[in-house]
Design an enzyme around this catalytic site. Structure first.
Site, mmCIF file in Angstrom:
data_model
loop_
_atom_site.group_PDB
_atom_site.id
_atom_site.type_symbol
_atom_site.label_atom_id
_atom_site.label_comp_id
_atom_site.label_asym_id
_atom_site.label_seq_id
_atom_site.Cartn_x
_atom_site.Cartn_y
_atom_site.Cartn_z
ATOM 1 N N GLY A 12 -17.704 7.373 112.722
ATOM 2 C CA GLY A 12 -18.860 7.673 111.878
ATOM 3 C C GLY A 12 -19.372 6.339 111.364
ATOM 4 N N HIS A 13 -20.496 5.880 111.880
ATOM 5 C CA HIS A 13 -21.034 4.563 111.516
ATOM 6 C C HIS A 13 -22.298 4.755 110.683
ATOM 7 C CE1 HIS A 13 -18.852 2.554 115.159
ATOM 8 N NE2 HIS A 13 -18.027 3.167 114.331
ATOM 9 N N GLY B 192 -10.358 1.182 110.433
ATOM 10 C CA GLY B 192 -11.658 1.827 110.615
ATOM 11 C C GLY B 192 -12.496 1.797 109.349
ATOM 12 N N ASP B 193 -13.795 2.155 109.505
ATOM 13 C CA ASP B 193 -14.738 2.264 108.382
ATOM 14 C C ASP B 193 -14.951 0.946 107.633
ATOM 15 O OD1 ASP B 193 -14.813 4.975 109.014
ATOM 16 O OD2 ASP B 193 -13.140 5.431 107.669
ATOM 17 N N GLU B 194 -14.856 -0.143 108.352
ATOM 18 C CA GLU B 194 -15.013 -1.464 107.728
ATOM 19 C C GLU B 194 -16.487 -1.786 107.441
ATOM 20 O OE1 GLU B 194 -13.467 -0.896 110.566
ATOM 21 O OE2 GLU B 194 -11.379 -1.583 110.455
ATOM 22 N N LYS C 126 -18.830 -1.387 110.284
ATOM 23 C CA LYS C 126 -19.290 -1.872 111.597
ATOM 24 C C LYS C 126 -20.754 -1.487 111.849
ATOM 25 C CE LYS C 126 -15.874 0.499 113.365
ATOM 26 N NZ LYS C 126 -15.107 0.829 112.163
ATOM 27 N N GLN D 228 -13.512 2.726 115.342
ATOM 28 C CA GLN D 228 -12.200 2.702 114.697
ATOM 29 C C GLN D 228 -11.860 1.262 114.274
ATOM 30 O OE1 GLN D 228 -12.232 4.755 117.964
ATOM 31 N NE2 GLN D 228 -13.144 6.076 116.417
ATOM 32 N N SER E 132 -21.018 -8.865 102.884
ATOM 33 C CA SER E 132 -21.872 -7.715 102.589
ATOM 34 C C SER E 132 -21.653 -7.282 101.141
ATOM 35 C CB SER E 132 -21.527 -6.587 103.558
ATOM 36 O OG SER E 132 -22.256 -5.433 103.236
ATOM 37 N N THR F 257 -9.274 13.544 113.549
ATOM 38 C CA THR F 257 -10.579 14.064 113.130
ATOM 39 C C THR F 257 -10.861 15.410 113.807
ATOM 40 O OG1 THR F 257 -11.670 12.894 114.933
ATOM 41 C CG2 THR F 257 -11.544 11.733 112.822
ATOM 42 N N ALA G 200 -16.989 9.292 106.790
ATOM 43 C CA ALA G 200 -18.356 9.550 107.260
ATOM 44 C C ALA G 200 -18.381 10.675 108.300
ATOM 45 C CB ALA G 200 -18.944 8.270 107.856
ATOM 46 N N THR G 201 -17.233 10.979 108.897
ATOM 47 C CA THR G 201 -17.173 12.031 109.915
ATOM 48 C C THR G 201 -16.594 13.320 109.359
ATOM 49 O OG1 THR G 201 -17.024 10.439 111.702
ATOM 50 C CG2 THR G 201 -16.162 12.615 112.178
ATOM 51 N N LYS H 227 -23.241 -0.901 109.805
ATOM 52 C CA LYS H 227 -24.194 -1.697 109.045
ATOM 53 C C LYS H 227 -24.366 -3.088 109.671
ATOM 54 C CE LYS H 227 -24.918 -4.544 105.153
ATOM 55 N NZ LYS H 227 -25.115 -4.785 103.758
HETATM 56 P P1 GDP Z 1 -17.978 2.045 110.023
HETATM 57 O O1 GDP Z 1 -17.297 3.238 110.575
HETATM 58 O O2 GDP Z 1 -17.159 0.793 110.184
HETATM 59 O O3 GDP Z 1 -19.377 1.854 110.527
HETATM 60 O O4 GDP Z 1 -18.088 2.284 108.450
HETATM 61 P P2 GDP Z 1 -18.488 3.669 107.703
HETATM 62 O O5 GDP Z 1 -19.942 3.872 107.828
HETATM 63 O O6 GDP Z 1 -17.595 4.769 108.119
HETATM 64 O O7 GDP Z 1 -18.036 3.331 106.226
HETATM 65 C C1 GDP Z 1 -18.556 2.254 105.529
HETATM 66 C C2 GDP Z 1 -19.201 2.795 104.241
HETATM 67 O O8 GDP Z 1 -19.447 1.732 103.355
HETATM 68 C C3 GDP Z 1 -20.561 3.439 104.506
HETATM 69 O O9 GDP Z 1 -20.764 4.437 103.538
HETATM 70 C C4 GDP Z 1 -21.519 2.271 104.279
HETATM 71 O O10 GDP Z 1 -22.831 2.719 103.891
HETATM 72 C C5 GDP Z 1 -20.849 1.556 103.153
HETATM 73 N N1 GDP Z 1 -21.032 0.100 103.111
HETATM 74 C C6 GDP Z 1 -21.141 -0.780 104.138
HETATM 75 N N2 GDP Z 1 -21.179 -2.042 103.667
HETATM 76 C C7 GDP Z 1 -21.113 -1.955 102.321
HETATM 77 C C8 GDP Z 1 -21.080 -2.923 101.270
HETATM 78 O O11 GDP Z 1 -21.114 -4.128 101.468
HETATM 79 N N3 GDP Z 1 -20.970 -2.429 99.991
HETATM 80 C C9 GDP Z 1 -20.909 -1.101 99.713
HETATM 81 N N4 GDP Z 1 -20.785 -0.723 98.444
HETATM 82 N N5 GDP Z 1 -20.934 -0.166 100.677
HETATM 83 C C10 GDP Z 1 -21.018 -0.594 101.963
HETATM 84 P P1 IMO Z 2 -14.927 4.547 112.648
HETATM 85 O O1 IMO Z 2 -15.499 4.103 113.975
HETATM 86 C C1 IMO Z 2 -11.430 5.753 110.364
HETATM 87 C C2 IMO Z 2 -8.358 8.055 112.448
HETATM 88 C C3 IMO Z 2 -8.171 9.496 112.043
HETATM 89 C C4 IMO Z 2 -6.697 9.694 112.352
HETATM 90 C C5 IMO Z 2 -6.496 8.855 113.606
HETATM 91 C C6 IMO Z 2 -6.564 9.653 114.896
HETATM 92 O O2 IMO Z 2 -15.876 5.317 111.817
HETATM 93 O O3 IMO Z 2 -14.308 3.389 111.942
HETATM 94 P P2 IMO Z 2 -8.495 10.849 116.266
HETATM 95 O O4 IMO Z 2 -9.569 11.783 115.834
HETATM 96 O O5 IMO Z 2 -8.970 9.586 116.886
HETATM 97 O O6 IMO Z 2 -7.451 11.530 117.097
HETATM 98 O O7 IMO Z 2 -7.727 10.467 114.900
HETATM 99 O O8 IMO Z 2 -7.528 7.892 113.599
HETATM 100 N N1 IMO Z 2 -9.735 7.690 112.840
HETATM 101 C C7 IMO Z 2 -10.562 6.964 112.084
HETATM 102 N N2 IMO Z 2 -10.401 6.463 110.841
HETATM 103 N N3 IMO Z 2 -12.553 5.490 111.037
HETATM 104 C C8 IMO Z 2 -12.727 5.948 112.295
HETATM 105 O O9 IMO Z 2 -13.779 5.587 113.063
HETATM 106 C C9 IMO Z 2 -11.719 6.764 112.863
HETATM 107 N N4 IMO Z 2 -11.565 7.400 114.048
HETATM 108 C C10 IMO Z 2 -10.348 7.955 114.022
HETATM 109 O O10 IMO Z 2 -8.472 9.678 110.681
HETATM 110 O O11 IMO Z 2 -5.916 9.113 111.338
HETATM 111 MG MG MG Z 3 -16.647 5.155 109.960
#
Ligand code: GDP
Ligand code: IMO
Ligand code: MG
Length: 428
Positions: free
Chosen positions: A40-41, A12-14, A16, A223, A411, A129, A298-299, A18
């Site tokens: 949390g995107h 997660g949090d890659e 997506k 995720q 990115s 979460t 982010a969440t 953006k």
């Molecule tokens: P998502 O859940 O996959 O949409 O990712 P999140 O928003 O949870 O986490 C990604 C974080 O990295 C956010 O704070 C973005 O603003 C930030 N981000 C995205 N792409 C880049 C990048 O290329 N460089 C940096 N430094 N931050 C980035």
């Molecule tokens: P995005 O879409 C990162 C993780 C939680 C926990 C496990 C189970 O922003 O990438 P849950 O609330 O689903 O029962 O939690 O999954 N988790 C995430 N980690 N990014 C997320 O979403 C996540 N959604 C759930 O931290 O370990």
């Molecule tokens: Mg996220």
């Protein structure tokens, strides 16, 4: 037209949000297919920052339809807060934000059970979460759930009460925790109005008609594949299918309608919550990655665990998803490192492996690393692939060679425009 897919290949949090926001202009519809407000995107553009939990990340692009698919679980409270933020930002969302009637509802008592269940697990907790995701999907598969379309039924209140009573019976099985149910219920019913006023659609008919009409559709994952209920690091996973297969069940499209599968990986790796993470760095290097990458959820705001990129892990999720293009995010976070490591194999049970073990939670895994030279400079000025420092290119090419999938985008910052297109011709 086929449905293209964007999903996360790690935990997660890659990034997506953006990438979906960036690419959305190439599409007519963006559709979320699974997960819920555990996501949390983050989107950054024009000096503004938005974090979306339920609303698809195409909402800020004019004229684009955003569909919350049947595979998503919806908490009216979070959704209503997100809609308030859209209103405050003067986003004209009313006719562009649709919700599938078959999407399931997260009740306040789902959150109550989530919190009580986690509290009862002590050290073995998942690190949820606490958004009620697991209990809601349990009710879905247990055939007890309430769906968006049910809100319009005259007996909705009775159905709600019946499910709530069931939940209160369940909660008694856990040690007592604080939860102000009355206050949460009041908010929940107030926010249901927001859902009532939204455009509700039969998502599966809607999306298939759109496909037949030649609309360009992008499915947005939440995720990451390592949190998939079937293929992730079970039980430290979420409760939905986060892989490409989830697009079919989460939107109602057949496998033959899937087009490009765009997999996102950070240039390193993070995880939030409990569970195995072979390349985790519990030292000052991990701390530095967290600081440079601003790695806080982010969440939930929790610090994310950080480590080097894990290539056998990525090979696994590329295989599961049928990834056709890769996006590498957060390359800029590695700017300060003299040397960058990439996990290229695992050592466990006295042997070297490319595959993860079945019992990933109890078999100690030692990653084998390969070192790459850093570039030690800012990437702020770089807009073309050819302008990347040579060592950064070497790292990208090494990833591409080992993962055997073209990297089409890189990115270099959180803002929308900080994106290098590498092989644009591969894009659909
Ligand atoms: P998502 O859940 O996959 O949409 O990712 P999140 O928003 O949870 O986490 C990604 C974080 O990295 C956010 O704070 C973005 O603003 C930030 N981000 C995205 N792409 C880049 C990048 O290329 N460089 C940096 N430094 N931050 C980035
Ligand atoms: P995005 O879409 C990162 C993780 C939680 C926990 C496990 C189970 O922003 O990438 P849950 O609330 O689903 O029962 O939690 O999954 N988790 C995430 N980690 N990014 C997320 O979403 C996540 N959604 C759930 O931290 O370990
Ligand atoms: Mg996220």
């Amino acid at each position: 037209m086929a449905v293209d897919v964007i999903l996360g290949l790690q935990w997660g949090d890659e990034g997506k949000g953006k990438i979906v926001d960036y690419l959305a202009n190439n599409y007519d519809i963006v559709a979320r297919f699974q997960g819920g407000p555990n996501a949390g995107h983050t989107l950054k553009f024009d000096g503004k920052k938005f974090v979306l939990h339920t609303v698809p990340s195409g909402i800020f692009r004019e004229n684009l339809i955003n569909l919350i698919g049947n595979g998503v679980v919806i908490d009216p409270i979070t959704l209503s807060r997100e809609i308030d933020n859209l209103k405050a930002a003067n986003v004209d969302y009313q006719d562009r934000l649709l919700v599938a009637k078959k999407a399931h509802l997260i009740l306040p008592t789902h959150r109550y059970i989530d919190a009580a269940s986690e509290a009862s697990k002590g050290k073995a907790k998942i690190g949820s979460t606490l958004k009620g995701i697991g209990p809601t999907y349990m009710d879905k598969t247990g055939r007890n759930g309430l769906r968006v379309g049910d809100i319009m039924r005259s007996d909705f209140k009775e159905r709600y009460q019946a499910l709530k009573e069931k939940h209160l019976g369940l909660v008694k099985l856990y040690p007592a925790i604080e939860f102000d149910l009355a206050a949460e219920e009041e908010k929940w019913f107030d926010c249901l109005d927001v859902l009532r006023k939204m455009k509700q659609v039969d998502g599966e008919y809607y999306i298939n008609q759109a496909i037949n009409d030649g609309k360009r559709i992008l499915a947005e994952g939440a995720q990451g594949s390592m949190l998939d209920i079937d293929f992730g690091t079970y039980p430290f996973v979420t409760s939905s299918n986060t892989v490409t297969a989830g697009v079919c069940t989460g939107l109602g499209v057949s496998p033959s309608k899937i087009g490009e599968v765009i997999g996102i990986t950070k240039a390193y790796c993070t995880r939030v919550g409990s569970g195995p993470f072979p390349t985790e760095l519990e030292d000052e290097v991990g701390e530095l990655l967290r600081k440079e990458g601003a790695e806080f959820g982010a969440t939930t705001g929790r610090p994310r665990r950080c480590g080097w990129i894990d290539l056998p892990q990525l090979k696994y999720t590329i295989m599961l998803n049928g990834v056709t293009q890769l996006v590498v995010t957060k390359l800029d976070v590695l700017n300060i490192f003299e040397a960058i490591q990439a996990g290229i194999a695992y050592e466990y049970e006295g042997e070297e492996h490319q595959n993860l073990p079945y019992d990933i939670n109890s078999v100690p895994i030692t990653p084998i690393y390969k070192s790459y030279n850093g570039w030690n400079q800012s990437l702020d000025h770089v807009t073309e692939y050819s302008d990347l420092p040579s060592t950064a290119k070497e790292y990208i090419i090494a990833l591409e060679d080992q993962l055997n999938v073209p990297i089409t985008m890189i990115s270099t910052g959180p803002e929308r425009h900080k994106l290098i297109l590498k092989d644009v011709e591969v894009l659909s």
